[in-house]
Design a protein around this motif. Structure first.
Motif, mmCIF file in Angstrom:
data_model
loop_
_atom_site.group_PDB
_atom_site.id
_atom_site.type_symbol
_atom_site.label_atom_id
_atom_site.label_comp_id
_atom_site.label_asym_id
_atom_site.label_seq_id
_atom_site.Cartn_x
_atom_site.Cartn_y
_atom_site.Cartn_z
ATOM 1 N N MET A 1 0.850 -1.200 0.000
ATOM 2 C CA MET A 1 0.000 0.000 0.000
ATOM 3 C C MET A 1 0.883 1.247 0.000
ATOM 4 O O MET A 1 1.813 1.358 0.789
ATOM 5 N N THR A 2 0.581 2.186 -0.882
ATOM 6 C CA THR A 2 1.382 3.402 -0.980
ATOM 7 C C THR A 2 1.127 4.316 0.212
ATOM 8 O O THR A 2 0.136 4.166 0.943
ATOM 9 N N ILE A 3 2.022 5.289 0.394
ATOM 10 C CA ILE A 3 1.899 6.232 1.512
ATOM 11 C C ILE A 3 0.613 7.043 1.401
ATOM 12 O O ILE A 3 -0.081 7.284 2.395
ATOM 13 N N LYS A 4 0.264 7.450 0.168
ATOM 14 C CA LYS A 4 -0.957 8.243 -0.030
ATOM 15 C C LYS A 4 -2.206 7.453 0.354
ATOM 16 O O LYS A 4 -3.143 7.991 0.945
ATOM 17 N N LYS B 1 -2.329 5.001 2.521
ATOM 18 C CA LYS B 1 -2.330 4.889 3.984
ATOM 19 C C LYS B 1 -2.871 6.164 4.627
ATOM 20 O O LYS B 1 -3.626 6.120 5.599
ATOM 21 N N GLN B 2 -2.459 7.307 4.068
ATOM 22 C CA GLN B 2 -2.931 8.583 4.600
ATOM 23 C C GLN B 2 -4.444 8.735 4.422
ATOM 24 O O GLN B 2 -5.142 9.239 5.308
ATOM 25 N N ARG B 3 -4.935 8.293 3.249
ATOM 26 C CA ARG B 3 -6.383 8.363 3.014
ATOM 27 C C ARG B 3 -7.143 7.502 4.012
ATOM 28 O O ARG B 3 -8.184 7.901 4.541
ATOM 29 N N LEU C 1 -10.570 6.831 8.737
ATOM 30 C CA LEU C 1 -10.786 6.234 10.056
ATOM 31 C C LEU C 1 -10.903 7.300 11.140
ATOM 32 O O LEU C 1 -11.718 7.187 12.060
ATOM 33 N N SER C 2 -10.084 8.340 11.028
ATOM 34 C CA SER C 2 -10.108 9.420 12.018
ATOM 35 C C SER C 2 -11.466 10.114 12.033
ATOM 36 O O SER C 2 -12.066 10.326 13.094
ATOM 37 N N PHE C 3 -11.951 10.466 10.835
ATOM 38 C CA PHE C 3 -13.260 11.112 10.743
ATOM 39 C C PHE C 3 -14.370 10.173 11.208
ATOM 40 O O PHE C 3 -15.304 10.590 11.895
ATOM 41 N N PHE C 4 -14.269 8.912 10.834
ATOM 42 C CA PHE C 4 -15.278 7.924 11.228
ATOM 43 C C PHE C 4 -15.354 7.805 12.748
ATOM 44 O O PHE C 4 -16.441 7.805 13.339
ATOM 45 N N CYS D 1 -7.673 18.774 10.179
ATOM 46 C CA CYS D 1 -7.032 17.552 9.698
ATOM 47 C C CYS D 1 -5.826 17.864 8.816
ATOM 48 O O CYS D 1 -4.767 17.244 8.942
ATOM 49 N N TYR D 2 -5.986 18.846 7.931
ATOM 50 C CA TYR D 2 -4.910 19.158 6.988
ATOM 51 C C TYR D 2 -3.781 19.970 7.620
ATOM 52 O O TYR D 2 -2.694 20.060 7.061
#
Length: 415
Positions: free
Chosen positions: A1-4, A6-8, A13-16, A44-45
């Motif tokens: 899995m790419t870093i992007k 994983k970030q998504r 998950l954080s928002f959920f 978040c950003y």
């Protein structure tokens, strides 16, 4: 899995986690929840995805600790009566109690306490309370066991303000060996009674009959010509699935506590010194009455809402007998010092008895016997059959109701 990727996933998950955890807080209304969701985007950003995710886990962890403290750690500190801890709604919005729960506490006052923000001389009556619910969320010592008769109603049948052994179902069994099942929930309405009956029938093939108890104070909705706007129709469409999803979160005492605290603050802010109860003198006693009861008892005309007849008609074949429960104010009106000489009208009873006659359902008005017994208990021993600081029968009043039920339903087998 790419870093992007994983970030998504971390962002999702954080928002959920955060947005779902917010549902545990009763003061977070839909608009507030949406505003928080929008505000979380720039936050978040500005943070790293890992820190944002860890923050969401911390928020969930702290919330779970608070839930444990309120629900299990120090329950009696946060709730002054079992109702506030146990009342909830199922996925369809039906009022019900939390299932398979036992609450043992001292209730310091009757239900009239939160009706005012100022002390007005009402004497409070502390009482020991045991409140036990079954697997369906009704107040019974055990699940439905095929009883031939089921009691259906609101807080009077649930035994609000009374301990478990003083509820109507328990008194019928203890004094008259009559076994009944209780489906009473505080805050339930006439259409809820029909749904309770239908649900029990769907779950059990037994040929039970129901005894319906209709309360003068809040079981008579008013018929109004009211058009539903398109916006409200749209809200109904999305509210139903959302409420079904939220039902899990609303099961917690923490949700109930934060919701009640929120309502109290709003009420206090809007009407700081407004009281929704009145104190009247009966002999040497200060007795409380809810303002709503005084209003309902004095109405000279009542135009029935179609839902009243429709609900009763939908379960007509299951109804063995119906009872009209008068307000506490109506019962004690003849004993109140300085009252008006003009007798109270009987608009609700006239409408209800007319519907009962139309549907050919036997009905009993509890008003005459309760007025008679209220006078007898007061003049003999200065005792009351309602709680002086509440809206409901005490065990003396419940015993009177049990006696009337036995006299009117011979098949109940009272001995």
């Amino acid at each position: 899995m790419t870093i992007k990727k994983k970030q998504r996933w971390l962002t999702f998950l954080s928002f959920f986690i955060i947005l779902n955890t917010l549902f545990f807080y009763g003061f977070i209304r839909d608009g507030t929840w949406l505003a928080i969701a929008v505000l979380l985007v720039p936050i978040c950003y500005k943070m790293s995805r890992v820190n944002f995710f860890l923050s969401s886990l911390s928020f969930l962890f702290v919330t779970l600790i608070l839930i444990w403290i309120v629900d299990y750690g120090f329950t009696n500190f946060f709730f002054w009566r079992p109702f506030d801890l146990l009342i909830t709604r199922d996925a369809t919005g039906l009022p019900i109690y939390k299932k398979n729960r036992v609450v043992n506490m001292v209730q310091p006052t009757g239900d009239l306490k939160p009706y005012t923000n100022v002390y007005d001389g009402l004497q409070y009556e502390p009482r020991d309370m045991i409140f036990k619910t079954d697997s369906l969320g009704f107040r019974n010592n055990s699940d439905y066991m095929g009883q031939s008769f089921v009691l259906v109603g609101d807080s009077f049948i649930a035994g609000t303000e009374n301990t478990q052994e003083d509820t109507l179902s328990f008194v019928l069994k203890k004094k008259y060996q009559a076994k009944t099942y209780s489906m009473g929930v505080a805050g339930a309405s006439i259409d809820d009674y029909a749904v309770y009956t239908q649900k029990l029938e769907n779950l059990n093939s037994g040929s039970f009959k129901v005894l319906i108890f209709v309360y003068e104070g809040n079981d008579f909705p008013v018929a109004r010509d009211k058009k539903i706007s398109k916006l409200k129709k749209v809200k109904k469409l999305y509210k139903k699935p959302i409420n079904a999803y939220k039902s899990f979160f609303r099961e917690t005492g923490f949700y109930r506590f934060t919701w009640t605290a929120y309502k109290s603050l709003i009420s206090h802010y809007k009407n700081e010194k407004r009281s929704r109860r009145q104190i009247r003198r009966i002999g040497n006693h200060s007795v409380g009455f809810a303002n709503d009861e005084l209003t309902v008892s004095g109405e000279k005309e009542y135009i029935p809402h179609p839902i009243l007849e429709k609900s009763l008609k939908s379960i007509k074949d299951k109804i063995s007998h119906m009872y009209f429960i008068p307000t506490k104010y109506r019962i004690y009106y003849p004993l109140i010092e300085g009252r008006d000489k003009e007798p109270l009208p009987n608009a609700n009873w006239k409408a209800f008895s007319s519907i009962a006659k139309k549907l050919e359902i036997p009905v009993t008005n509890l008003t005459p016997v309760f007025i008679q017994e209220a006078k007898k208990h007061f003049f003999r021993n200065e005792q009351f059959i309602f709680w002086k600081d509440g809206n409901h029968w005490n065990v003396k009043g419940i015993s009177i109701a049990a006696q009337v039920v036995c006299q009117t339903v011979q098949r109940l087998g009272c001995t």
